[in-house]
Design a protein around this motif. Sequence first.
Motif, PDB file in Angstrom:
ATOM      1  N   GLU A   1      36.659  56.790  19.483  1.00  0.00           N
ATOM      2  CA  GLU A   1      34.949  58.129  19.403  1.00  0.00           C
ATOM      3  C   GLU A   1      33.567  56.967  19.643  1.00  0.00           C
ATOM      4  OE1 GLU A   1      38.031  60.432  19.952  1.00  0.00           O
ATOM      5  OE2 GLU A   1      37.717  59.083  18.416  1.00  0.00           O
TER       6      GLU A   1
ATOM      7  N   LEU B   1      33.719  53.936  21.496  1.00  0.00           N
ATOM      8  CA  LEU B   1      32.964  54.168  23.011  1.00  0.00           C
ATOM      9  C   LEU B   1      31.923  54.170  23.091  1.00  0.00           C
ATOM     10  CD1 LEU B   1      36.163  55.639  24.082  1.00  0.00           C
ATOM     11  CD2 LEU B   1      35.569  54.139  24.577  1.00  0.00           C
TER      12      LEU B   1
ATOM     13  N   ARG C   1      34.255  49.124  16.699  1.00  0.00           N
ATOM     14  CA  ARG C   1      34.722  48.093  17.738  1.00  0.00           C
ATOM     15  C   ARG C   1      35.540  47.051  16.728  1.00  0.00           C
ATOM     16  NH1 ARG C   1      32.710  46.991  23.758  1.00  0.00           N
ATOM     17  NH2 ARG C   1      34.097  46.092  24.399  1.00  0.00           N
TER      18      ARG C   1
ATOM     19  N   VAL D   1      42.463  52.976  23.629  1.00  0.00           N
ATOM     20  CA  VAL D   1      40.822  52.143  23.249  1.00  0.00           C
ATOM     21  C   VAL D   1      41.325  51.163  22.796  1.00  0.00           C
ATOM     22  CG1 VAL D   1      38.973  52.890  22.141  1.00  0.00           C
ATOM     23  CG2 VAL D   1      40.032  54.211  23.019  1.00  0.00           C
TER      24      VAL D   1
END
Length: 392
Positions: free
Chosen positions: A295, A298, A305, A377
């Motif tokens: 989350e 994103l 990241r 993800v």
Amino acid sequence: MSDRGSSRPPSAATLRRLERASGSLATRAVARMDDVLPWFRTMPADQRSWVMLVAQAGIASLVEWCRTPTRPPRLTGEVFGAAPRELARVVPLKHTVDLIKVTVEVMDDFVESVAEPGDADALRLAVLQFSREVAFATAHVYATFAESRGAWDARLEALVVDALVRGERTEELSGRASALGWAAMSPVTVLVGSAPAAGDAHGATRRAARQLRSEVLVGVHADQLVVVLGGADRLEAVAERVSDEFGPGPVVMGPVVDSLSRAGDSAAAALAGLRAAAAWPGAPRPVPADALLPERALDGDPVARATLQERVALPLQGAGGEVLETVRAVLASGGNLEASARALFVHPNTVRYRLKRATDLTGLSATDARGGWTLQVALALAALDADRSLWH
């Protein structure tokens, strides 16, 4: 309130003699303190000199007090003006009472030698009444110091917490926290969430943390409650208890770090997690910031990241094509191992073996809903990064 009106004050001649003897009496008082108070002997020389100054100021104030019977006493400034804050900081109230008692005893012992003939009883009564006034002044000094110290501590604590929120990472933070009584060296974590709408959030949070023997700093930043915890064996258990004192909504626990000087890293991760927590409605409370890595990524958190790349994508890519291919197949099939095996033309046990290898490398299971989401993800972001690198 003085009751000196019920008896005559010492004569002017007696007061002059007392004034001339003030230095000698103060010296005798300090010498007796050294004899009868073991803790006084261990005081540094500068602190003992403060006591001497206060004793001399007290005798001078007694003289002035006796000369003007109608003047209201202003003993706080007169007696303690020499070193009020310093004494209150280093000498407990109980010890200060002992110092006053010894000084009064010395003055009482020398009443006969100081007083003019026929003045001894008046001087002795004045000393006793004055000692009572000094006792009240002492209580006032310590009460005022405690009040101002409390206000100063609150401001300093707010500065420390604000520095952590702003990302400061300096050794000065440890020094400032030490001034607040922070004794923990490690471990340390930061907890963030909404501040409660009512009640004493600072007091309730401190009590909750200290019940579990944890160091704690508390601050309210905008509408967020920020809590720094340290020193406890199981900070996760402390965080779980303290989270009950937050307002409604998610509470995020930053990574555990090894010192207060690195608590800014924990705070940054916790705040990033709090911003992204709405994307995981079913998150536990408190939720570790690292559990919110997908989350956060994103939401645009570059640290999250990079962490997903380092912890997930790179290990899978380094394990060989078969492991990464199997993880992708299992994710595409919604966790169905048999369907994944058919798509890969391998036995289901081979899929299980490869998935176990992937779990060992990343700590995530592709067949678990949360683990599968994090893997998806991480791999998607890695693919985007790889695609971008081809264009540059």
